[in-house]
Design a protein around this motif. Structure first.
Motif, short mmCIF file in Angstrom:
data_model
loop_
_atom_site.label_atom_id
_atom_site.label_comp_id
_atom_site.label_asym_id
_atom_site.label_seq_id
_atom_site.Cartn_x
_atom_site.Cartn_y
_atom_site.Cartn_z
N GLU A 175 0.80 -1.22 0.00
CA GLU A 175 0.00 0.00 0.00
C GLU A 175 0.84 1.27 0.00
O GLU A 175 0.30 2.36 0.19
N VAL A 176 2.16 1.15 -0.18
CA VAL A 176 3.02 2.33 -0.26
C VAL A 176 3.94 2.17 -1.45
O VAL A 176 4.68 1.19 -1.54
N THR A 177 3.91 3.11 -2.38
CA THR A 177 4.71 3.00 -3.60
C THR A 177 6.19 3.24 -3.29
O THR A 177 6.55 3.82 -2.26
N VAL A 178 7.06 2.81 -4.21
CA VAL A 178 8.50 3.00 -4.04
C VAL A 178 8.85 4.48 -4.01
O VAL A 178 9.66 4.93 -3.18
N VAL A 179 8.24 5.28 -4.89
CA VAL A 179 8.51 6.72 -4.90
C VAL A 179 8.09 7.35 -3.58
O VAL A 179 8.79 8.22 -3.04
N SER A 180 6.99 6.91 -3.02
CA SER A 180 6.54 7.43 -1.73
C SER A 180 7.56 7.13 -0.64
O SER A 180 7.87 7.98 0.20
N GLN A 181 8.12 5.90 -0.64
CA GLN A 181 9.12 5.54 0.36
C GLN A 181 10.40 6.35 0.21
O GLN A 181 10.99 6.79 1.20
N ILE A 182 10.82 6.56 -1.06
CA ILE A 182 12.02 7.36 -1.30
C ILE A 182 11.81 8.80 -0.83
O ILE A 182 12.67 9.40 -0.17
N ALA A 183 10.66 9.37 -1.15
CA ALA A 183 10.36 10.75 -0.75
C ALA A 183 10.30 10.88 0.76
O ALA A 183 10.80 11.86 1.34
N GLU A 184 9.70 9.90 1.42
CA GLU A 184 9.60 9.96 2.89
C GLU A 184 10.98 9.82 3.53
O GLU A 184 11.29 10.49 4.52
#
Length: 608
Positions: A281-290
């Protein structure tokens, strides 16, 4: 009322000579036609990691050489499609190239694949964009499908307003996304270079990993190649560019290729160094940005622009699908309605069809992006392979100046595209098998449509069609429901035509009605023959049809034409129609398919 709503939503109609004003410059075209390819960096790298994760997180370093392979394919495709743009400046892309160089059926395979692919473009893009939103706001996750459908409706409406208007609105989010990702990549690489990212998060490049195989690496490569979807859109949409269209399209294609290469490489590198593991439920781009910015405003800015471009990537489909449909319709493989421009000079039938089919697909797959991407990607690489192979044959046959280099470029693109397509079938057959069913069905449908158009043309051609039957006179059959102004109006019109005979037909449901009506008619119109057809089963159409058949057979013996003249009153207000049983419409609809019977309606307009 409906016309006012239409004007409000779509805008005022444009004149045909204003079509030139609806062309795109390079800046707007890059945003509209590249949004699909650029947006794929949000899920392309993730697809590589999803495959490698089946071995272990230690295998993530293989994403670097796999990304290099994807970039080699990207370069080959960009150079190949640049050649297609100049070789076929009127657009059509893979369909036209395959049809002219490989034959009709190869063209239909490419065209059918692309039509389906553009539908998938919209479904995948909007579903992925919705995923990005629900990654930032998990409470919205249960509403993925309604949110996705809402976005499809908005983009459809924008495109119905015209190409330039939609481009003016949609260009800003695309460039904001590019800016946001460049900031993310720049800050991320700076943190890596300054030692702010722990080297323990990732395994070193070259570390041996148990369980790795060539087959798995090829599978990861083919999955990562989904980032190249949308590369062909510019070659399909050359007519949308301002003059000189081929030059502007080629420059836009090169700019798109450069941006895609930089963004894709940057996301792959950051995912590797950060040791990002794909999560449901969390995209790779979201994890990188966070990881880079924390849950700050910059994180939400990146997520917001990512969601926007993923959603707006659907616009690539809206730009290319109608133009491809025009080419297929001109060749009589799909309905001619796709060649008709709407009020705003866009091919609105294609736009609306794309929107409806995309919504059906989103509902069918429940907005699950990962279920759509393999089907989407294989639908791209089939026309990629065919178009490159077609260009190879073109250079071999024509041998223009510098043809050898062009042949090498297209051969490279064809071989790699073929390998990727085969890898999808070998490694993800459970997800891509529908292609083997719907593609033959689409080609069969194309064939049947073309056969119909050829048959119609043959029958309408004066040199081949049957000679018309001689007409010595006319017999008018007038169905009547009572003695009214509507019937009187129709009778007067029938008499003015001086037919051989007028027959009024009344269908009563009760014997008493039959007797009463015959007496009234005799007193009102003694010179007009009345036939009553008692109907114990309360059907009007059945006894009327049998009577018409009887009259028609007798009339044909004397070369007389039978005309059924249907009286119909028209209410002053449209909604009044629902208050009436519309028997005249039912009779007309039933009789239209009768051979050698003319059906005409005589309207009587009510004043209040």
């Amino acid at each position: 009322m409906s016309s006012y709503v239409k004007r409000f939503l779509i805008g005022r109609p444009l004149k045909s000579h204003e079509a030139g004003e609806q062309k795109l410059n390079k800046t707007k075209a890059l945003a509209i036609l590249s949004s699909d390819a650029l947006s794929s960096v949000a899920y392309g790298p993730e697809q590589i990691l999803l495959v490698l994760m089946t071995v272990s997180a230690a295998a993530f370093w293989y994403s670097i050489p796999i990304a290099v392979g994807v970039l080699v394919l990207l370069i080959a495709l960009i150079l190949s499609y640049r050649q297609i743009i100049f070789a076929y400046p009127h657009g059509g892309g893979a369909y036209v190239v395959s049809k002219e160089n490989l034959g009709k059926y190869a063209g239909l395979v490419a065209g059918g694949s692309l039509l389906v692919d553009y539908i998938l473009t919209v479904a995948v893009s909007v579903s992925a964009g919705t995923d990005a939103i629900t990654s930032a706001f998990p409470s919205l996750h249960p509403y993925n499908v309604p949110i996705a459908i809402g976005f499809v409706l908005i983009i459809t409406l924008l495109n119905l307003r015209g190409v330039t208007e939609s481009a003016s609105v949609l260009a800003y989010p695309v460039y904001l996304f590019v800016l946001a990702l460049f900031i993310l990549i720049g800050v991320g690489l700076y943190r890596i270079a300054t030692g702010q990212v722990s080297p323990e998060l990732h395994t070193s490049v070259g570390t041996p990993v148990a369980g790795i195989s060539l087959f798995l690496l090829l599978r990861a490569f083919s999955s990562g190649s989904s980032a190249l979807t949308g590369v062909e859109a510019i070659s399909n949409a050359i007519p949308n560019f301002k003059s000189p269209a081929p030059n502007n399209a080629a420059k836009t294609l090169m700019a798109m290729g450069g941006l895609l290469a930089l963004l894709f490489s940057g996301i792959v590198l950051l995912a590797y160094y950060y040791g990002v593991t794909p999560r449901a439920e969390v995209t790779v781009v979201s994890q990188i940005a966070e990881e880079t910015f924390g849950r700050s405003w910059m994180y939400f800015f990146i997520q917001g622009t990512t969601a926007l471009i993923l959603i707006l990537a659907a616009n690539t489909g809206y730009s290319a699908f109608p133009l491809l449909a025009v080419n297929l319709a001109k060749d009589k493989f799909i309905p001619r309605m796709f060649t008709v421009r709407g009020d705003r000079l866009g091919y609105s039938n294609g736009i609306i069809s794309l929107g409806v089919l995309s919504i059906l697909l989103i509902i069918a797959f429940e907005g699950q992006t990962e279920h759509l991407i393999p089907l989407y990607a294989v639908g791209v690489f089939i026309p990629f392979t065919l178009s490159q192979t077609g260009m190879m044959l073109k250079w071999i046959r024509q041998k223009p100046e510098g043809w050898l280099l062009k042949l090498i470029i297209n051969t490279t693109g064809a071989v790699i595209s073929f390998i990727v397509a085969m890898m999808f079938f070998l490694t993800k057959f459970a997800q891509v098998w529908p292609v083997l069913i719907f593609l033959p069905l689409i080609i069969l449908l194309f064939y049947r449509i073309r056969k119909h158009y050829d048959a119609v043309a043959d029958q309408l051609r004066l040199t081949t069609c049957e000679p018309p039957l001689p007409i010595e006179g006319n017999v008018v059959i007038l169905p009547v429901a009572g003695i009214t102004h509507v019937v009187e109006n129709s009778l007067n019109y029938a008499k003015s035509l001086s037919p051989h005979q007028i027959i009024a037909v009344y269908v009563p449901f009760e014997r008493e009605e039959e007797v009463v009506f015959e007496k009234k008619w005799e007193a009102w119109q003694p010179d007009i023959r009345l036939v009553t057809l008692y109907s114990p089963y309360r059907s009007i159409i059945h006894p009327l049809s049998k009577f018409i058949d009887t009259v028609q057979r007798k009339a044909q013996e004397s070369d007389y034409q039978v005309t059924v003249m249907i009286p119909q009153f028209i209410p002053k207000k449209g909604w009044h129609n629902i208050l009436h049983n519309q028997s005249s419409l039912l009779i007309r609809a039933h009789l239209l398919y009768r051979r050698n019977v003319i059906v005409t309606t005589v309207p009587y307009h009510l004043k209040k």
